[in-house]
Structure formats: C-alpha cells, structure tokens
Enzyme design. Structure first.
Site, mmCIF file in Angstrom:
data_model
loop_
_atom_site.group_PDB
_atom_site.id
_atom_site.type_symbol
_atom_site.label_atom_id
_atom_site.label_comp_id
_atom_site.label_asym_id
_atom_site.label_seq_id
_atom_site.Cartn_x
_atom_site.Cartn_y
_atom_site.Cartn_z
ATOM 1 N N ASP A 62 0.839 -1.195 0.000
ATOM 2 C CA ASP A 62 0.000 0.000 0.000
ATOM 3 C C ASP A 62 0.880 1.253 0.000
ATOM 4 O OD1 ASP A 62 -2.355 -1.454 0.058
ATOM 5 O OD2 ASP A 62 -2.561 -1.352 2.237
ATOM 6 N N TYR B 266 5.175 -9.153 8.262
ATOM 7 C CA TYR B 266 4.766 -7.761 8.448
ATOM 8 C C TYR B 266 4.819 -7.381 9.923
ATOM 9 C CZ TYR B 266 2.812 -8.377 3.753
ATOM 10 O OH TYR B 266 2.653 -8.640 2.427
ATOM 11 N N ASP C 137 -7.511 1.684 7.330
ATOM 12 C CA ASP C 137 -6.218 2.241 7.742
ATOM 13 C C ASP C 137 -6.416 3.694 8.144
ATOM 14 O OD1 ASP C 137 -6.389 3.723 5.395
ATOM 15 O OD2 ASP C 137 -4.873 2.551 4.328
ATOM 16 N N ARG D 176 -4.629 -4.880 6.553
ATOM 17 C CA ARG D 176 -5.753 -4.022 6.949
ATOM 18 C C ARG D 176 -6.975 -4.848 7.344
ATOM 19 N NH1 ARG D 176 -7.122 -0.542 2.221
ATOM 20 N NH2 ARG D 176 -5.893 -2.006 0.973
#
Length: 303
Positions: free
Chosen positions: A47, A75, A89, A181
């Site tokens: 993203d 992550y 987000d 997300r």
C-alpha cells in the site's frame, strides 16, 4: 513481430526499502530509470502508506516473480483500537468508535483465531476486481458492493508490544494475498472495539530482508553507475524456494529451446516445480517428471 524494449538488457533483483507515500508502481519506475533497464516489475504490492521490502525484478528476473509472490512474507504493524475506518487504515474516515479496550490476554487469545488457513475479506479500498472493476474505484464512486472472502494462510500472528490502551503492535507471517488491513479490521470486530492499521512495514518477503534494502535516496545517488549495479542480486535468488536440478551443456540447450531434457541430481520429486542450472546459473524452470524437466520458462542471460 513485437517491438524491442528500449533500455539495458540487465537482469537481477534489487531490494528496496520503500518509504511511505509512494505506490509500488512508482518505485518500480524509479528503479527502472536508475538502471536504465528495459524491463522491471515487483513481487507483491505494498500500500502507498506502507514501508519496507519491495523486491524489484529486472530483465530475466521478472520470470521468477511468481515464486517470490507465492513465498511467505512478514509484516510488523500497529493497530489503532477503538476506531474503524472506511479504508481500514489511518487514511480513511472514521465510521465507528468504541470506548472498550480489551486486555492484553484478551488480545492474545483473539489472535489465535487468525492463525492457520483462514477466510479473509479484502478491504473495499483494495485492488481486487469486482465484475471487472477495481474495488477501490467502486468504493470511491460510492457504489454498494460486497467483496468475497478468500483463503489466506497465516503462519504466525503475535503481539509484540502494547504501548498504551489504544494501540497494539503485531507481527504476522503469511502467504500470498494477505491484507494486513483486513486483519486489523477483523481483530477489532472480534474484540468488540473496532480497529484499523495505523502503521505497516513489510520486514521480509521470501529471501529478501528490509535490512538489506536500499532507500530511494541511495538509489538516486547511485543512479546509472556501476555502484548501483553492484547491489543487484542474481535472478537465481528468486528461485531459492524451488529445488535445483543440474544439467549438462547439451541438455541446457534443449531446455532453452523449450524442449524437455534430462537433469542430474535434484531433491525434486515427481510433479514438483524445480529449476535447472548449468554452472550455477538458471537455465529454465519447469516440472520434474521421471528424470526430465519439462520447461515452462527459460532464461536468456545478458552475456
């Protein structure tokens, strides 16, 4: 006959530590310009506001992109508890709030439900296609639509810190197609307090690690110089998760021509994907059957 691409016939992988605020495509374009390369692509979109590993393939290495895309990735991210947003987000609008704040033990217990083979609904503001159109475009246009759940393998999901009541820091190792997300959104729903991603960083992807990534400032400084070339990893790194099969020069020629050929020692079993090498360099990728490699991709080296 197709038009020949302009640029250098240079092949290999470059690990970029992507900054926030840029799309993955913009980073690919920057790297392609810096090398003057004819062809470039990336393995796994980040993203725009996410940071961390973005592995860029140049030239023949683009043929190995699917094997990095399919590899496990890790992550590190921060979830803001108590608020849901329309984008899942911090870039989106707050659409729901709660004063409830779960305990550390409650969070750790809830994380167990997100490990293993799970079903995940991608965010509406994502690049998944709905009837041929990108979901984010439909969402921006105010369209009413549903995104179907899809399977995701989560190897690990753990809480690493709880700096305050409103925030929890997590690390996740997952397979292809995971949306962090969605994890934050769904965790907030399970906990009954809502949640969204505040910060997101990909710390490794397959064989590539953020610690070894170049910043865009470094790439700018070294652009179009041998110094930048020296940071390029061989295309074979993109095949690290596949068994290697050595072959003779004669059989390497057969494989490069797209024909099945005998390979020598390999750990591959019948029906496995593997790659054939000659003197350590990739010749082809294909399916191993009864001592033969049936090539699906062949490599033409720049030299």
């Amino acid at each position: 006959m197709g038009r020949k691409r302009k640029g250098r016939a240079i092949s290999g992988w470059l690990v970029v530590d992507k900054p926030a605020g840029l799309t993955s495509t913009a980073v690919v374009n920057k790297v392609r310009w810096a090398f003057g390369a004819a062809k470039a692509g990336h393995a796994g979109t980040l993203d725009p506001e996410a940071t961390g590993v973005l592995a860029i393939a140049l030239g023949e290495a683009t043929k190995t992109v699917p094997y990095i895309t399919d590899a496990l990735k890790a992550y590190r991210f921060t979830v803001r508890l108590g608020q849901a947003t329309n984008t899942d987000d911090a870039e989106g609008e707050v659409i729901a709030q709660s004063d409830l704040r779960p305990s550390d033990d409650r969070i750790k217990d809830a994380l167990n439900g997100f490990v293993g083979e799970i079903q995940q609904v991608p965010p509406k503001f994502s690049a998944v296609k709905i009837d041929g159109q990108r979901a984010y475009k439909l969402a921006r246009d105010g369209e009413d639509f549903e995104v179907e759940a899809r399977p995701l393998w989560v190897e690990e999901l753990v809480m690493t810190d709880r700096p305050d009541a409103d925030h929890v820091e997590l690390e996740m190792v997952c397979g292809k197609g995971g949306y962090v997300r969605s994890i934050a959104r769904d965790l907030g729903e399970v906990l009954g307090c809502h949640g969204h991603v505040l910060r997101l960083r990909r710390i490794w992807s397959g064989p590539f690690d953020a610690e070894h990534g170049l910043s865009l400032d470094e790439i700018d400084r070294m652009a179009k110089t041998p110094e930048l070339d020296s940071h390029l990893l061989p295309l074979e790194v993109g095949l690290a998760d596949l068994p290697e099969a050595r072959c003779t020069p004669e059989n390497a020629t057969k494989l490069r021509n797209g024909n099945p050929a005998m390979v020598l020692t390999t750990d591959a079993e019948y029906g496995d994907d593997c790659w054939a090498s000659l003197d350590g360099r990739a010749v082809a990728v294909g399916v191993f059957k009864s001592g033969l490699l049936h090539p699906s991709r062949v490599f033409v080296h720049d030299d």
